[in-house]
Scaffold this active site. Structure first.
Site, short mmCIF file in Angstrom:
data_model
loop_
_atom_site.label_atom_id
_atom_site.label_comp_id
_atom_site.label_asym_id
_atom_site.label_seq_id
_atom_site.Cartn_x
_atom_site.Cartn_y
_atom_site.Cartn_z
N GLU A 109 0.87 -1.18 0.00
CA GLU A 109 0.00 0.00 0.00
C GLU A 109 0.91 1.23 0.00
O GLU A 109 1.24 1.79 1.03
CB GLU A 109 -0.91 -0.02 1.22
CG GLU A 109 -1.97 1.08 1.19
CD GLU A 109 -2.83 1.12 2.44
OE1 GLU A 109 -3.66 2.03 2.54
OE2 GLU A 109 -2.65 0.25 3.32
N HIS A 118 -9.81 0.75 0.45
CA HIS A 118 -10.70 1.29 1.51
C HIS A 118 -11.57 2.44 1.00
O HIS A 118 -11.31 3.61 1.22
CB HIS A 118 -9.95 1.63 2.79
CG HIS A 118 -8.65 2.35 2.67
ND1 HIS A 118 -8.47 3.50 1.95
CD2 HIS A 118 -7.44 2.08 3.23
CE1 HIS A 118 -7.23 3.91 2.05
NE2 HIS A 118 -6.59 3.06 2.82
N ASN A 134 -12.26 6.29 2.10
CA ASN A 134 -11.19 6.79 2.95
C ASN A 134 -9.94 7.13 2.15
O ASN A 134 -9.50 6.35 1.31
CB ASN A 134 -10.85 5.78 4.05
CG ASN A 134 -12.04 5.53 4.96
OD1 ASN A 134 -12.57 4.44 5.02
ND2 ASN A 134 -12.46 6.57 5.66
N HIS A 182 -14.88 4.37 10.02
CA HIS A 182 -14.30 4.87 8.78
C HIS A 182 -15.36 5.34 7.79
O HIS A 182 -15.13 6.29 7.03
CB HIS A 182 -13.45 3.78 8.11
CG HIS A 182 -12.11 3.60 8.74
ND1 HIS A 182 -11.94 2.97 9.96
CD2 HIS A 182 -10.86 3.97 8.33
CE1 HIS A 182 -10.65 2.96 10.27
NE2 HIS A 182 -9.97 3.56 9.30
N ASP A 204 -8.11 -3.93 7.47
CA ASP A 204 -7.10 -2.89 7.63
C ASP A 204 -6.51 -2.95 9.04
O ASP A 204 -6.21 -1.94 9.67
CB ASP A 204 -7.68 -1.50 7.36
CG ASP A 204 -6.60 -0.45 7.04
OD1 ASP A 204 -5.47 -0.85 6.70
OD2 ASP A 204 -6.90 0.75 7.16
#
Length: 378
Positions: free
Chosen positions: A132, A219, A222, A254, A278
């Site tokens: 990531e 995600h 986000n 989130h 996550d």
């Protein structure tokens, strides 16, 4: 291999595609042999009363940063991967991608080497690697270290393609601001699962990158450009583009449950929304704080935050994520289970129709609060 005959009754079975209730399932030598309506079935061998609980294949989590008190970034080694995988197995995860967030080139290479070695050693539960970053947007860095974010160079591209040749799955989260369409096309051609994330790119740009080979969004909602009335952003591209699937952190922190509800209804197929944890170092522990590259992250009321309040990963496991989807968002249980098992498995090359095995099944409580492996309950 599991030997003997076991019958499960008085519960529900998720077979990877459908949720079956009111049935008895018989496993012989670890494989399902009989599935019949309970009123007509004759139990065989050891009989286990599920008391309304759910049988389900183990979860598949494509974004796991840490667990059992350790972060992959702190020590990208086989031992760390093994420890993280063991922690998440206790939480019902059958397969995961250990995830390295933005770091130095040296740390990235160490993570790649560790993942390759973990696969060679057959570390249980490890399905590959998720990088990531570091090729993200500083404007949408979130908890990533902005000083380490950088454009993708030719040497980075070559290293990723070489890594993909040695891993069953390599997932890379990147932003159009730091990576060209040609580079994305080369990554996709090499079999790399390209995911757009930590980006402020506009809708049209994101669609171009999907056409170039990006298949996921990291995600959803986000650390990305949001949906506005005149500019749909990466959120809009994720929902409108059928070739894109999107990971979702369904902790109710989130993303608000009503936003999740709208996204679930709006997603254009065949791509789907799937669940990710996550998860950070605290997964599987009662720790209240930990450090990431010298930055303190605090656990409070289901949130993990840096000292400035920025969310830093999630205090979440996939059973809790399923519970959020079902109880707060209104997603059918079968769809929520699919989003935590079969669909993410298909994205990383898992066989959607693989035969069920008793040792790969978990038992989820009827209230969706706990889970455990069947092999540990017999």
């Amino acid at each position: 291999m599991t030997s003997g005959t076991v019958t499960f009754r008085n519960g529900a079975l998720f077979d990877g595609a459908r949720l079956r209730t009111g049935h008895v399932i018989v496993f012989r030598d670890g494989a399902p042999a009989v599935l019949l309506p309970e009123e007509t079935a004759t139990p065989e061998g050891q009989v286990i009363d599920l008391n309304g609980d759910i049988l389900c294949p183990g979860y598949v989590d494509l974004q796991v940063n840490g667990g059992d008190g350790v972060m992959f970034n702190d020590d990208p080694s086989v031992d760390t991967i093994r420890r993280i995988a063991e922690a998440h197995r206790r939480l019902g995860v059958a397969s995961l991608l250990p995830t390295l967030i933005t770091d130095t080139p040296e740390k990235t290479q160490a993570a790649i080497a560790a993942a390759i070695q973990a696969m060679r050693e057959g570390v249980p539960g490890v399905a590959g690697l998720h990088l990531e970053g570091p090729h993200l947007s500083v404007a949408r860095k979130g908890a990533h270290d902005g000083a380490l974010i950088r454009p993708m160079e030719a040497t980075d591209l070559e290293a990723l393609i070489e890594a993909a040749e040695q891993l069953p799955c390599l997932k890379v989260t990147l932003a159009p601001e730091s990576v060209s369409e040609q580079q994305v096309r080369a990554l996709a051609d090499a079999g790399i699962l390209v995911s757009l994330g930590h980006s402020d790119a506009d809708f049209t740009t994101c669609q171009r990158y999907a056409a170039a080979g990006a298949r996921c969004v990291t995600h959803l909602f986000n650390a990305m450009s949001q949906m506005g009335n005149r500019e749909p952003g990466l959120v809009g591209a994720a929902l409108a583009t059928g070739d894109l699937s999107a990971g979702l952190i369904a902790d109710g922190v989130h993303v608000h449950p009503e936003v999740m509800r709208a996204a679930w209804a709006a997603k254009t197929g065949p791509g789907r929304i799937f669940l990710v944890s996550d998860a950070m170092a605290i997964a599987g522990t009662d720790q209240t704080a930990f450090e990431l590259e010298g930055r303190r992250i605090t656990r409070t009321d289901g949130r993990l935050t840096l000292e400035d309040g920025t969310l830093a990963g999630a205090d979440l496991d996939l059973t809790a994520a399923i519970r959020t989807l079902v109880k707060q968002v209104g997603v059918p249980l079968s769809d929520a289970l699919y989003a935590a098992t079969t669909y993410p498995a298909s994205l990383i090359g898992g066989a959607v129709s693989r035969p069920l095995r008793i040792e790969a099944m978990i038992r989820i409580s009827a209230d969706l609060r706990t889970c455990g492996w069947l092999s540990a309950q017999r």
